[in-house]
Design a protein around this motif. Structure first.
Motif, PDB file in Angstrom:
ATOM      1  N   ARG A 159       1.208  -1.220  -0.276  1.00 46.74           N
ATOM      2  CA  ARG A 159       0.157  -0.453  -0.226  1.00 46.74           C
ATOM      3  C   ARG A 159       0.480   0.931   0.388  1.00 46.74           C
ATOM      4  N   ASP A 160       2.115   1.610   0.613  1.00 47.26           N
ATOM      5  CA  ASP A 160       2.776   2.340   0.863  1.00 47.26           C
ATOM      6  C   ASP A 160       3.804   2.718  -0.278  1.00 47.26           C
ATOM      7  N   ALA A 161       4.135   1.583  -1.592  1.00 48.23           N
ATOM      8  CA  ALA A 161       5.005   2.222  -2.624  1.00 48.23           C
ATOM      9  C   ALA A 161       3.784   2.841  -3.431  1.00 48.23           C
ATOM     10  N   LYS A 162       2.625   2.563  -3.416  1.00 48.01           N
ATOM     11  CA  LYS A 162       2.099   3.346  -4.794  1.00 48.01           C
ATOM     12  C   LYS A 162       1.896   4.781  -4.724  1.00 48.01           C
ATOM     13  N   ILE A 163       1.615   5.247  -2.940  1.00 49.65           N
ATOM     14  CA  ILE A 163       2.247   6.562  -2.974  1.00 49.65           C
ATOM     15  C   ILE A 163       3.915   7.461  -3.754  1.00 49.65           C
ATOM     16  N   THR A 164       4.309   5.521  -4.047  1.00 43.95           N
ATOM     17  CA  THR A 164       6.432   7.253  -4.376  1.00 43.95           C
ATOM     18  C   THR A 164       5.979   6.985  -6.405  1.00 43.95           C
ATOM     19  N   GLN A 165       4.910   6.739  -7.154  1.00 44.92           N
ATOM     20  CA  GLN A 165       4.470   6.916  -8.131  1.00 44.92           C
ATOM     21  C   GLN A 165       3.344   7.929  -8.337  1.00 44.92           C
ATOM     22  N   ILE A 166       2.859   8.793  -6.777  1.00 44.43           N
ATOM     23  CA  ILE A 166       2.267   9.945  -7.816  1.00 44.43           C
ATOM     24  C   ILE A 166       2.912  11.871  -6.435  1.00 44.43           C
ATOM     25  N   TYR A 167       3.533  11.096  -5.291  1.00 45.00           N
ATOM     26  CA  TYR A 167       4.166  12.678  -5.019  1.00 45.00           C
ATOM     27  C   TYR A 167       5.427  12.909  -5.825  1.00 45.00           C
ATOM     28  N   GLU A 168       5.124  13.954  -5.203  1.00 45.32           N
ATOM     29  CA  GLU A 168       6.849  14.916  -6.311  1.00 45.32           C
ATOM     30  C   GLU A 168       7.017  13.847  -7.794  1.00 45.32           C
TER      31      GLU A 168
END
Ligand code: CAA
Length: 379
Positions: A354-363
């Motif tokens: 679940r945590d991995a997904k945000i790394t494709q989105i933020y910054e």
């Protein structure tokens, strides 16, 4: 070319690993479930120098290089990405931006407590209608002579409630497009600043993500960063370094999931032998290890370029897009290796997925990274 880490780098890596295992691991499942910000752990990180890692000791920082930062981010993120995003934003968006572009007065007043971890920072760029398209800011900072009047709403702000210092990007001259944007240092305690409710997220649930509203907030002229109109370039330059932090976070999430899958595959038996003895699992582990190593090399290359004062815009976007896609793929495979156990919280891999997904989105989404990369390739 030397691929070996120095003694100092190995010590920093070990210190971060020890901290993650002893201080972050024990409560990480509960914090995720309860969406609890790791306030105590972040305070400890500050005391250990992990919140101002690359800031000069003159301004209260640890004076380390970006390679050290990548190593520490990987270790912290293996265990707790909610904590590592706080660390990444404070180090690479807030402290780096202030140290590189701030005035001496701004550094003394704001950077020193941020670098020591006495105050946490946040970077306020995204808006309800301006995420990837960063020029389309609606927040305005009207020039009133000796101060600016700030109005607008920022979304998805990491450290939104826990931060005391905000770096806010706003339009001063909307008619000038990206050249009419400025960056300002704003204190959370100032009149007219309101923190919205905490977002209820899929992953990094311990991190403190809020909307922030500004209504007629008086920002002194001396709190503008750089020349009038420098704000968009400030944001882009700062985000290029931030992407090294998030790439390292993604790397850590991937390697944390891989280490768990490797361990589990040696413990779990099926069809009369450890599942690591089945080729289906061996090939998964081989692919995971290979992807992770490639992501690590991209992160370290971007860090090395930054430390050597080369242009790292391209390498940081390459590192971020590759590491974040690796994180998503590796964590999903790690759940698969665990079978049913991977789907329950005690085994940690579902959280990492679940945590991995945000790394494709933020910054900058994966799509934004590809814009940056293709522009660099095509000119
Ligand atoms: N360094 C220096 N200058 C840069 C630059 C860089 N990396 N990138 C662009 N610029 C300059 C350009 O040279 C140009 O200057 P001139 O007009 O003088 O030529 C100016 O900035 C405008 O550039 P573009 O025309 O390329 O701008 P654009 O509107 O087409 O945007 C984009 C390009 C890459 C898509 C950019 O908008 C972008 O990066 N968007 C993503 C924003 C983002 O990452 N948001 C994340 C929010 S922060 C966050 O997530 C933190 C958190 O909480 C974890």
């Amino acid at each position: 070319m030397n691929f070996q880490l120095s003694e100092e780098h190995l010590m920093i890596q070990k210190a971060a690993r020890d901290f993650a295992v002893h201080e972050l691991l024990p409560g990480v499942i509960a914090r995720d479930e309860q969406q609890k910000f790791p306030a105590e752990q972040v305070k400890q990180l500050g005391e250990l120098g992990f919140l101002g890692m690359m800031v000069s000791p003159t301004y209260g920082g640890a004076g380390l290089d970006t390679i050290s930062y990548v190593l520490a981010m990987e270790e912290i993120s293996k265990i707790d990405a909610s904590t590592s995003v706080c660390m990444s934003v404070n180090n690479s968006l807030v402290c780096w931006g202030l140290e590189t572009f701030g005035t001496e007065e701004q550094k003394q007043k704001y950077l020193v407590p941020l670098a020591k971890g006495e105050v946490i920072g946040a970077f306020l760029l995204s808006e309800p209608e301006a995420g990837s398209d960063a020029t389309s800011q609606r927040t305005t900072a009207e020039d009133k002579g000796d101060h600016y009047l700030l109005n607008g709403t920022k979304n998805w702000i990491t450290n939104g409630n826990s931060a005391g210092t905000y770096l806010v990007i706003a339009h001063t001259h909307p008619e000038k497009g990206s050249k009419g944007i400025n960056a300002f240092i704003v204190e959370k305690s100032w009149p007219g600043v309101t923190v919205g409710a905490k977002e209820n997220k899929l992953g990094i649930r311990g991190s403190d993500t809020h909307s922030i509203m500004f209504q007629d907030v008086k920002v002194p002229k001396e709190n503008r960063i750089g020349e009038d109109g420098f704000g968009f370039k400030f944001a882009m330059k700062t985000l290029a370094g931030g992407r090294i932090g998030i790439a390292s976070q993604a790397l850590g999430i991937a390697s944390g999931a891989y280490e768990l899958a490797l361990k589990y595959s040696r413990e779990r038996k099926a069809f009369g032998k450890e599942i690591s003895q089945h080729q289906a699992i061996q090939f998964k582990l081989a692919d995971m290890a290979t992807q992770i190593e490639a992501a690590r090399l991209l992160c370290l290359k971007a860090a090395w370029e930054k430390d050597n004062h080369l242009d790292y815009t391209l390498s940081s976007s390459m590192a971020k897009v590759f590491a974040s896609e690796t994180a998503m793929w590796v964590t999903t495979e790690a759940v698969q290796v665990h079978g049913g156990y991977g789907y329950v919280k005690e085994y940690h891999v579902e959280r990492l997925m679940r945590d991995a997904k945000i790394t494709q989105i933020y910054e900058g989404t994966s799509e934004v990274q590809r814009i940056v990369i293709s522009r660099a390739i095509l000119g």
